[in-house]
Motif scaffolding. Structure first.
Motif, PDB file in Angstrom:
ATOM      1  N   ASP A 170       0.838  -1.213   0.000  1.00 29.76           N
ATOM      2  CA  ASP A 170       0.000   0.000   0.000  1.00 29.76           C
ATOM      3  C   ASP A 170       0.868   1.256   0.000  1.00 29.76           C
ATOM      4  OD1 ASP A 170      -2.371  -1.372  -0.066  1.00 29.76           O
ATOM      5  OD2 ASP A 170      -2.629  -1.404   2.111  1.00 29.76           O
ATOM      6  N   ARG A 171       1.971   1.212   0.757  1.00 28.25           N
ATOM      7  CA  ARG A 171       2.871   2.360   0.760  1.00 28.25           C
ATOM      8  C   ARG A 171       3.507   2.574  -0.626  1.00 28.25           C
ATOM      9  NH1 ARG A 171       5.486   0.925   4.813  1.00 28.25           N
ATOM     10  NH2 ARG A 171       7.333  -0.006   3.824  1.00 28.25           N
ATOM     11  N   ASN A 172       3.885   1.488  -1.274  1.00 22.58           N
ATOM     12  CA  ASN A 172       4.459   1.605  -2.614  1.00 22.58           C
ATOM     13  C   ASN A 172       3.428   2.092  -3.627  1.00 22.58           C
ATOM     14  OD1 ASN A 172       6.912   0.684  -1.698  1.00 22.58           O
ATOM     15  ND2 ASN A 172       6.523  -1.452  -2.218  1.00 22.58           N
ATOM     16  N   ILE A 173       2.197   1.615  -3.479  1.00 16.38           N
ATOM     17  CA  ILE A 173       1.129   2.064  -4.381  1.00 16.38           C
ATOM     18  C   ILE A 173       0.894   3.558  -4.205  1.00 16.38           C
ATOM     19  CG2 ILE A 173      -1.358   1.910  -4.792  1.00 16.38           C
ATOM     20  CD1 ILE A 173      -1.161  -1.089  -4.311  1.00 16.38           C
ATOM     21  N   GLY A 174       0.890   4.015  -2.946  1.00 15.33           N
ATOM     22  CA  GLY A 174       0.707   5.452  -2.713  1.00 15.33           C
ATOM     23  C   GLY A 174       1.825   6.280  -3.332  1.00 15.33           C
ATOM     24  N   ASN A 175       3.074   5.815  -3.180  1.00 11.21           N
ATOM     25  CA  ASN A 175       4.200   6.548  -3.789  1.00 11.21           C
ATOM     26  C   ASN A 175       4.095   6.574  -5.309  1.00 11.21           C
ATOM     27  OD1 ASN A 175       5.267   6.964  -1.226  1.00 11.21           O
ATOM     28  ND2 ASN A 175       6.577   5.140  -1.322  1.00 11.21           N
ATOM     29  N   LEU A 176       3.702   5.437  -5.892  1.00 14.94           N
ATOM     30  CA  LEU A 176       3.610   5.367  -7.352  1.00 14.94           C
ATOM     31  C   LEU A 176       2.438   6.191  -7.863  1.00 14.94           C
ATOM     32  CD1 LEU A 176       5.164   4.080  -9.648  1.00 14.94           C
ATOM     33  CD2 LEU A 176       3.625   2.107  -9.546  1.00 14.94           C
ATOM     34  N   LEU A 202       1.030   1.172 -16.057  1.00 15.63           N
ATOM     35  CA  LEU A 202       1.108  -0.289 -16.088  1.00 15.63           C
ATOM     36  C   LEU A 202       1.712  -0.833 -14.794  1.00 15.63           C
ATOM     37  CD1 LEU A 202       0.868  -2.972 -17.585  1.00 15.63           C
ATOM     38  CD2 LEU A 202       3.132  -2.527 -18.589  1.00 15.63           C
ATOM     39  N   SER A 203       2.762  -0.194 -14.310  1.00 20.77           N
ATOM     40  CA  SER A 203       3.383  -0.630 -13.058  1.00 20.77           C
ATOM     41  C   SER A 203       2.401  -0.513 -11.895  1.00 20.77           C
ATOM     42  CB  SER A 203       4.632   0.205 -12.786  1.00 20.77           C
ATOM     43  OG  SER A 203       5.250  -0.212 -11.586  1.00 20.77           O
ATOM     44  N   LEU A 204       1.622   0.568 -11.863  1.00 20.34           N
ATOM     45  CA  LEU A 204       0.631   0.757 -10.808  1.00 20.34           C
ATOM     46  C   LEU A 204      -0.464  -0.301 -10.898  1.00 20.34           C
ATOM     47  CD1 LEU A 204      -0.406   2.453  -8.456  1.00 20.34           C
ATOM     48  CD2 LEU A 204      -1.556   3.939 -10.117  1.00 20.34           C
ATOM     49  N   SER A 205      -0.876  -0.607 -12.146  1.00 17.53           N
ATOM     50  CA  SER A 205      -1.904  -1.634 -12.335  1.00 17.53           C
ATOM     51  C   SER A 205      -1.414  -2.995 -11.838  1.00 17.53           C
ATOM     52  CB  SER A 205      -2.278  -1.714 -13.814  1.00 17.53           C
ATOM     53  OG  SER A 205      -3.213  -2.738 -14.045  1.00 17.53           O
ATOM     54  N   ASN A 206      -0.146  -3.305 -12.082  1.00 12.47           N
ATOM     55  CA  ASN A 206       0.406  -4.581 -11.609  1.00 12.47           C
ATOM     56  C   ASN A 206       0.434  -4.642 -10.080  1.00 12.47           C
ATOM     57  OD1 ASN A 206       0.845  -5.554 -14.212  1.00 12.47           O
ATOM     58  ND2 ASN A 206       2.922  -4.695 -14.328  1.00 12.47           N
ATOM     59  N   LEU A 207       0.803  -3.520  -9.459  1.00 14.25           N
ATOM     60  CA  LEU A 207       0.823  -3.505  -7.991  1.00 14.25           C
ATOM     61  C   LEU A 207      -0.586  -3.667  -7.414  1.00 14.25           C
ATOM     62  CD1 LEU A 207       3.432  -0.733  -7.055  1.00 14.25           C
ATOM     63  CD2 LEU A 207       3.719  -3.210  -7.036  1.00 14.25           C
ATOM     64  N   ARG A 208      -1.568  -3.022  -8.045  1.00 17.29           N
ATOM     65  CA  ARG A 208      -2.935  -3.156  -7.550  1.00 17.29           C
ATOM     66  C   ARG A 208      -3.452  -4.586  -7.731  1.00 17.29           C
ATOM     67  NH1 ARG A 208      -5.161   2.549 -10.153  1.00 17.29           N
ATOM     68  NH2 ARG A 208      -4.545   3.911  -8.394  1.00 17.29           N
ATOM     69  N   SER A 209      -3.087  -5.214  -8.845  1.00 22.91           N
ATOM     70  CA  SER A 209      -3.472  -6.606  -9.072  1.00 22.91           C
ATOM     71  C   SER A 209      -2.815  -7.522  -8.033  1.00 22.91           C
ATOM     72  CB  SER A 209      -3.070  -7.042 -10.479  1.00 22.91           C
ATOM     73  OG  SER A 209      -3.362  -8.397 -10.696  1.00 22.91           O
ATOM     74  N   GLU A 412      11.710   0.735  -8.970  1.00 20.07           N
ATOM     75  CA  GLU A 412      10.569   0.439  -8.105  1.00 20.07           C
ATOM     76  C   GLU A 412      10.397  -1.069  -7.931  1.00 20.07           C
ATOM     77  OE1 GLU A 412       6.595  -0.792  -7.202  1.00 20.07           O
ATOM     78  OE2 GLU A 412       7.415  -0.862  -9.242  1.00 20.07           O
ATOM     79  N   SER A 413      10.573  -1.832  -9.023  1.00 17.30           N
ATOM     80  CA  SER A 413      10.485  -3.292  -8.940  1.00 17.30           C
ATOM     81  C   SER A 413      11.589  -3.860  -8.057  1.00 17.30           C
ATOM     82  CB  SER A 413      10.565  -3.901 -10.346  1.00 17.30           C
ATOM     83  OG  SER A 413       9.476  -3.481 -11.141  1.00 17.30           O
TER      84      SER A 413
END
Length: 442
Positions: A170-176, A202-209, A412-413
């Protein structure tokens, strides 16, 4: 302005709503809370406690065998046809076809019996076995507690790892999300390409998935935890601990103490089982020992209907005696039972040796895993610091216009992988500490 009655009604309504809201909240449960709940509510604990009650009643049942046994009975007989012989056969002249009968038409036979066991080898061994069995189920209760405790810990830790992983994600998603929002603004100003926006999107979508997958995995693992606790699966709970808190709670790892097998309930339970098997050997070693019992019986009786006379006669009787029973030859059955009992003890001795080796192996393996996990934690902490520095530098370059979104997504990855690796290493370290305590019987 509210009236006095309206004010009271308003305050009551607020308190009622607060109480309903509090009831609707899922309870926050630490690891110790989950263990306490399991020890109080799991069906296996209830079964173990019932077995202790059963063992206590078994002792009382066996003791009752040696106490005086008082019993009574009553019987009534009506002879439809009474046995008899011709009177002429007894030398009565002129008797003709008349018969002499030897029983009454009616017979009423109450009976009162008192029996007392004086000596029996089977009773002596059975009484001792009942007491040993109570000790055995007491050890079984301790083993059940330890098993439940270990099962709850083993189910709680993976759920905790997923929860901590979700927090980091969640912290990474917020930063992205913030970086994507800034990139979109830069793109509108004409200082960034649409490709940069798409890569970050695309990177954000992968993290949310990935987050959605973790949420479903956490539900599965938490349901397994509730099952191990004996809690209804539909009941909602919140995990109150985190990996760092438990790392502090389980900070000590004993790497030198020799295992004391008597601290392991599964081992002491096996020893109690061996004592029970030895009683079987003792029981069948002396099949010739007698059983001595005494009895007293009083039987008041009434009989009536002799010939044409309807008068009843009171015919009481009383008897007392002693019986001694012993085996002379049983075809070798006692010897066979004795040999089988010896084989049972030898089997438990082999199981005891196997368990001792298994406990020693468990402890040595846990200590080596602890050392390995400790080294990995130190290494992964360095890797995480390096990945964080790379990510921060890449983000600074990107905002300054001298870096690309591809570098950002790659950094980020790498950061997310380093975070996961550190959490897994910490989880392995915590698991090793818990396993060491389990192996030592703590």
């Amino acid at each position: 302005m509210l009236s006095k009655y309206s004010l009271k009604t308003f305050i009551f309504s607020v308190l009622l709503l607060a109480n309903v809201a509090a009831r609707g909240q899922s309870p926050a449960m630490s690891l110790s809370d989950c263990i306490s709940y399991a020890l109080e509510n799991h069906p296996n604990m209830k079964v173990a406690q019932l077995q202790i009650s059963d063992a206590n009643w078994r002792i009382k049942e066996n003791k009752a065998t040696a106490l005086p046994q008082l019993s009574g009975s009553i019987g009534y007989q009506y002879f439809i046809q009474r046995p008899g012989i011709p009177a002429s056969a007894l030398g009565f002249p002129g008797a003709g076809d008349a018969k002499v009968v030897f029983s009454a038409v009616h017979s009423l036979s109450p009976s009162l019996s008192l029996n007392q066991l004086f000596f029996s080898n089977s009773y002596r061994v059975a009484t001792k076995a009942a007491q040993y069995y109570r000790d055995y189920v007491n050890e079984q209760l301790g083993a059940t507690k330890q098993t439940l405790r270990n099962q709850v810990v083993e189910a709680y830790l993976p759920a905790l790892l997923i929860s901590d992983n979700l927090t980091t994600l969640d912290r990474n998603i917020g930063n992205l999300e913030k970086l994507l929002s800034d990139t979109k603004a830069i793109n509108k100003a004409g200082f960034a390409e649409q490709l940069d926006v798409d890569r970050l999107d695309l990177s954000l979508s992968n993290l949310r998935s990935e987050r959605g997958n973790l949420v479903r995995q956490r539900e599965i693992v938490v349901n397994a935890l509730k099952f191990m606790m004996g809690m209804p699966v539909k009941q909602e709970i919140v995990l109150a601990d985190d990996v760092q808190k438990l790392m502090t709670q389980y900070a000590d790892a004993d790497l030198t103490t020799e295992v004391n097998l008597m601290n392991r309930p599964d081992y002491t339970q096996l020893l109690k089982g061996r004592e029970l098997s030895l009683l079987q050997v003792e029981l069948n070693r002396k099949p010739w020992m007698p059983t001595v019992a005494g009895f007293v019986q009083y039987q008041p009786g009434w009989q009536g209907g002799f010939g044409d006379d309807t008068k009843w006669f009171f015919i009481p009787s009383a008897v007392a005696g002693v019986s001694v029973n012993f085996s002379i030859w049983d075809g070798g059955g006692a010897k066979a039972r004795h040999e089988r009992a010896i084989i049972g003890v030898q089997t438990i001795d082999a199981q005891k040796q196997l368990l001792e080796n298994a406990i020693t192996l468990e402890l040595e393996t846990a200590r080596k895993q602890f050392i390995n996990a400790q080294d990995r934690v130190g290494s992964q902490q360095k890797n995480l610091a390096l990945a964080q520095r790379i990510y921060d530098t890449t983000q600074t370059k990107y905002k300054a216009g001298i870096g690309s979104s591809f570098e950002i997504t790659q950094a980020e990855s790498g950061l997310y992988a380093a975070q996961q690796s550190l959490m897994q290493a910490q989880f392995d370290l915590l698991t090793a500490r818990v396993t060491i305590r389990k192996a030592l019987g703590q």
